[in-house]
Design a protein around this motif. Structure first.
Motif, PDB file in Angstrom:
ATOM      1  N   GLN A   3       0.833  -1.252  -0.098  1.00 54.06           N
ATOM      2  CA  GLN A   3      -0.091   0.075  -0.078  1.00 54.06           C
ATOM      3  C   GLN A   3       0.788   1.287   0.108  1.00 54.06           C
ATOM      4  N   LEU A   4       0.267   2.337  -0.732  1.00 54.21           N
ATOM      5  CA  LEU A   4       1.017   3.626  -0.801  1.00 54.21           C
ATOM      6  C   LEU A   4      -0.161   4.471  -0.559  1.00 54.21           C
ATOM      7  N   VAL A   5      -0.014   5.410   0.585  1.00 53.39           N
ATOM      8  CA  VAL A   5      -0.984   6.472   1.037  1.00 53.39           C
ATOM      9  C   VAL A   5      -0.455   7.596   1.058  1.00 53.39           C
ATOM     10  N   GLU A   6      -1.140   8.521   0.067  1.00 49.98           N
ATOM     11  CA  GLU A   6      -0.493  10.004  -0.099  1.00 49.98           C
ATOM     12  C   GLU A   6      -1.576  10.980   0.921  1.00 49.98           C
ATOM     13  N   SER A   7      -0.801  11.860   1.332  1.00 49.49           N
ATOM     14  CA  SER A   7      -1.732  12.825   2.126  1.00 49.49           C
ATOM     15  C   SER A   7      -0.753  14.105   1.886  1.00 49.49           C
ATOM     16  N   GLY A   8      -1.431  15.266   2.426  1.00 47.33           N
ATOM     17  CA  GLY A   8      -0.936  16.498   2.676  1.00 47.33           C
ATOM     18  C   GLY A   8      -1.416  17.429   1.605  1.00 47.33           C
ATOM     19  N   GLY A   9      -2.236  17.099   0.565  1.00 54.36           N
ATOM     20  CA  GLY A   9      -2.899  18.029  -0.288  1.00 54.36           C
ATOM     21  C   GLY A   9      -3.559  19.110   0.075  1.00 54.36           C
ATOM     22  N   CYS A  22       3.959  10.384   1.671  1.00 51.42           N
ATOM     23  CA  CYS A  22       3.618   9.196   0.904  1.00 51.42           C
ATOM     24  C   CYS A  22       4.160   7.791   1.956  1.00 51.42           C
ATOM     25  N   VAL A  23       3.065   7.239   2.673  1.00 55.93           N
ATOM     26  CA  VAL A  23       3.510   6.195   3.591  1.00 55.93           C
ATOM     27  C   VAL A  23       3.193   5.025   2.866  1.00 55.93           C
ATOM     28  N   ALA A  24       4.552   4.218   2.938  1.00 56.36           N
ATOM     29  CA  ALA A  24       4.470   2.785   2.375  1.00 56.36           C
ATOM     30  C   ALA A  24       4.268   1.546   3.498  1.00 56.36           C
ATOM     31  N   SER A  25       3.753   0.535   2.808  1.00 54.85           N
ATOM     32  CA  SER A  25       3.798  -0.650   3.695  1.00 54.85           C
ATOM     33  C   SER A  25       3.352  -1.918   2.784  1.00 54.85           C
ATOM     34  N   GLY A  26       3.848  -2.931   3.386  1.00 52.54           N
ATOM     35  CA  GLY A  26       3.659  -4.219   2.621  1.00 52.54           C
ATOM     36  C   GLY A  26       4.904  -4.681   2.108  1.00 52.54           C
ATOM     37  N   PHE A  27       6.146  -3.956   2.014  1.00 51.17           N
ATOM     38  CA  PHE A  27       7.274  -4.145   1.267  1.00 51.17           C
ATOM     39  C   PHE A  27       8.339  -3.604   2.150  1.00 51.17           C
ATOM     40  N   TYR A  28       9.658  -4.031   1.775  1.00 52.54           N
ATOM     41  CA  TYR A  28      10.961  -3.348   2.466  1.00 52.54           C
ATOM     42  C   TYR A  28      11.183  -2.225   1.799  1.00 52.54           C
ATOM     43  N   PHE A  29      10.949  -0.977   2.433  1.00 51.69           N
ATOM     44  CA  PHE A  29      10.843   0.291   1.681  1.00 51.69           C
ATOM     45  C   PHE A  29      12.242   0.711   1.327  1.00 51.69           C
ATOM     46  N   ASP A 105       5.668   5.897 -16.197  1.00 52.83           N
ATOM     47  CA  ASP A 105       4.545   5.626 -15.284  1.00 52.83           C
ATOM     48  C   ASP A 105       4.356   4.195 -15.798  1.00 52.83           C
ATOM     49  N   ASN A 106       4.425   3.835 -16.647  1.00 49.05           N
ATOM     50  CA  ASN A 106       4.002   2.191 -17.000  1.00 49.05           C
ATOM     51  C   ASN A 106       4.961   1.559 -16.316  1.00 49.05           C
ATOM     52  N   ASP A 107       6.232   1.715 -15.966  1.00 50.27           N
ATOM     53  CA  ASP A 107       7.190   1.046 -15.312  1.00 50.27           C
ATOM     54  C   ASP A 107       7.007   0.595 -13.752  1.00 50.27           C
ATOM     55  N   MET A 108       6.114   1.647 -13.288  1.00 45.62           N
ATOM     56  CA  MET A 108       6.033   1.568 -11.783  1.00 45.62           C
ATOM     57  C   MET A 108       5.002   0.390 -11.454  1.00 45.62           C
ATOM     58  N   ASP A 109       5.420  -0.239 -10.309  1.00 52.13           N
ATOM     59  CA  ASP A 109       4.711  -1.461  -9.824  1.00 52.13           C
ATOM     60  C   ASP A 109       3.590  -0.990  -9.038  1.00 52.13           C
ATOM     61  N   TYR A 110       3.589  -0.221  -8.206  1.00 48.51           N
ATOM     62  CA  TYR A 110       2.535   0.143  -7.060  1.00 48.51           C
ATOM     63  C   TYR A 110       2.332   1.682  -7.150  1.00 48.51           C
ATOM     64  N   TRP A 111       1.031   1.887  -6.793  1.00 52.62           N
ATOM     65  CA  TRP A 111       0.488   3.359  -6.945  1.00 52.62           C
ATOM     66  C   TRP A 111      -0.407   3.635  -5.620  1.00 52.62           C
ATOM     67  N   GLY A 112      -0.341   4.916  -5.175  1.00 52.07           N
ATOM     68  CA  GLY A 112      -1.241   5.060  -4.316  1.00 52.07           C
ATOM     69  C   GLY A 112      -2.231   5.792  -4.990  1.00 52.07           C
ATOM     70  N   LYS A 113      -3.386   6.308  -4.368  1.00 47.30           N
ATOM     71  CA  LYS A 113      -4.821   6.755  -4.928  1.00 47.30           C
ATOM     72  C   LYS A 113      -4.599   8.210  -5.069  1.00 47.30           C
ATOM     73  N   GLY A 114      -3.595   8.918  -4.714  1.00 50.25           N
ATOM     74  CA  GLY A 114      -3.331  10.302  -4.967  1.00 50.25           C
ATOM     75  C   GLY A 114      -3.824  11.353  -3.993  1.00 50.25           C
ATOM     76  N   THR A 115      -3.561  12.511  -4.057  1.00 49.34           N
ATOM     77  CA  THR A 115      -3.941  13.745  -3.220  1.00 49.34           C
ATOM     78  C   THR A 115      -4.168  14.926  -4.187  1.00 49.34           C
ATOM     79  N   LEU A 116      -5.053  15.703  -3.965  1.00 52.31           N
ATOM     80  CA  LEU A 116      -5.349  16.926  -4.891  1.00 52.31           C
ATOM     81  C   LEU A 116      -4.663  18.171  -4.304  1.00 52.31           C
ATOM     82  N   VAL A 117      -3.668  18.657  -5.144  1.00 50.09           N
ATOM     83  CA  VAL A 117      -3.095  20.038  -4.998  1.00 50.09           C
ATOM     84  C   VAL A 117      -3.804  21.000  -5.695  1.00 50.09           C
ATOM     85  N   THR A 118      -4.459  22.108  -5.019  1.00 47.77           N
ATOM     86  CA  THR A 118      -4.898  23.298  -5.970  1.00 47.77           C
ATOM     87  C   THR A 118      -4.122  24.462  -5.582  1.00 47.77           C
TER      88      THR A 118
END
Length: 121
Positions: A3-9, A22-29, A105-118
Motif C-alpha cells: 500500500q502507498l497512501v498519500e496525504s498533505g494535499g 507518502c506512507v508505504a507498507s507491505g514491502f521493504y521500503f 509511469d508504465n514501469d511503476m509497480d505500485y501506486w497510491g490513490k493520489g492527493t489533490l493539490v490546488t
C-alpha cells in the motif's frame, strides 16, 4: 499487501508551500525507489520527482529548485516539499514505487490513490 497512501494535499495560494507525504507498507521500503507523479485536468500524467533506494534524487525541469524530495526510512515515508507553488502545479499527485527511478509511469509497480493539490488565489 503493498500500500502507498498519500496525504498533505489541499488549496494553497500562488507562492505558497505544501508538504506531501507518502506512507508505504507491505514491502521493504529501503529496497525501492519512490516517485511522485502528477496529473492535471485534461493532461497526461507526468513524472515530478523520485528518490532512489540509495537516496539519489531526481526532479523534472518544471519543479527543479522549488520541490524537494526526502525519505524517512524509519517511518517508511517519502515527503515532497513544494515551495513557490504556481497555478500550473495544480494536479492530483500520486506516489509510486519501483526498483529504480524512472519517468515512465508504465514501469511503476505500485501506486497510491493520489492527493489533490490546488494552487489558486
Amino acid at each position: 499487501e503493498v500500500q502507498l497512501v498519500e496525504s498533505g494535499g489541499g488549496l494553497v495560494q500562488p507562492g505558497g508551500s505544501l508538504r506531501l507525504s507518502c506512507v508505504a507498507s507491505g514491502f521493504y521500503f529501503g529496497d525501492y525507489a519512490i516517485a511522485w507523479f502528477r496529473q492535471a485536468p485534461g493532461k497526461e500524467r507526468e513524472a515530478v520527482s523520485c528518490i532512489s533506494s540509495v537516496n539519489k534524487e531526481y526532479y523534472s525541469d518544471s519543479v527543479k529548485g522549488r520541490f524537494t524530495i526526502s525519505s524517512d526510512n524509519a517511518r517508511n515515508t517519502v515527503y515532497l516539499q513544494m515551495n513557490s507553488l504556481k497555478p500550473e502545479d495544480t494536479a492530483v499527485y500520486y506516489c509510486a514505487s519501483d526498483l529504480v527511478c524512472t519517468t515512465n509511469d508504465n514501469d511503476m509497480d505500485y501506486w497510491g490513490k493520489g492527493t489533490l493539490v490546488t494552487v489558486s488565489s
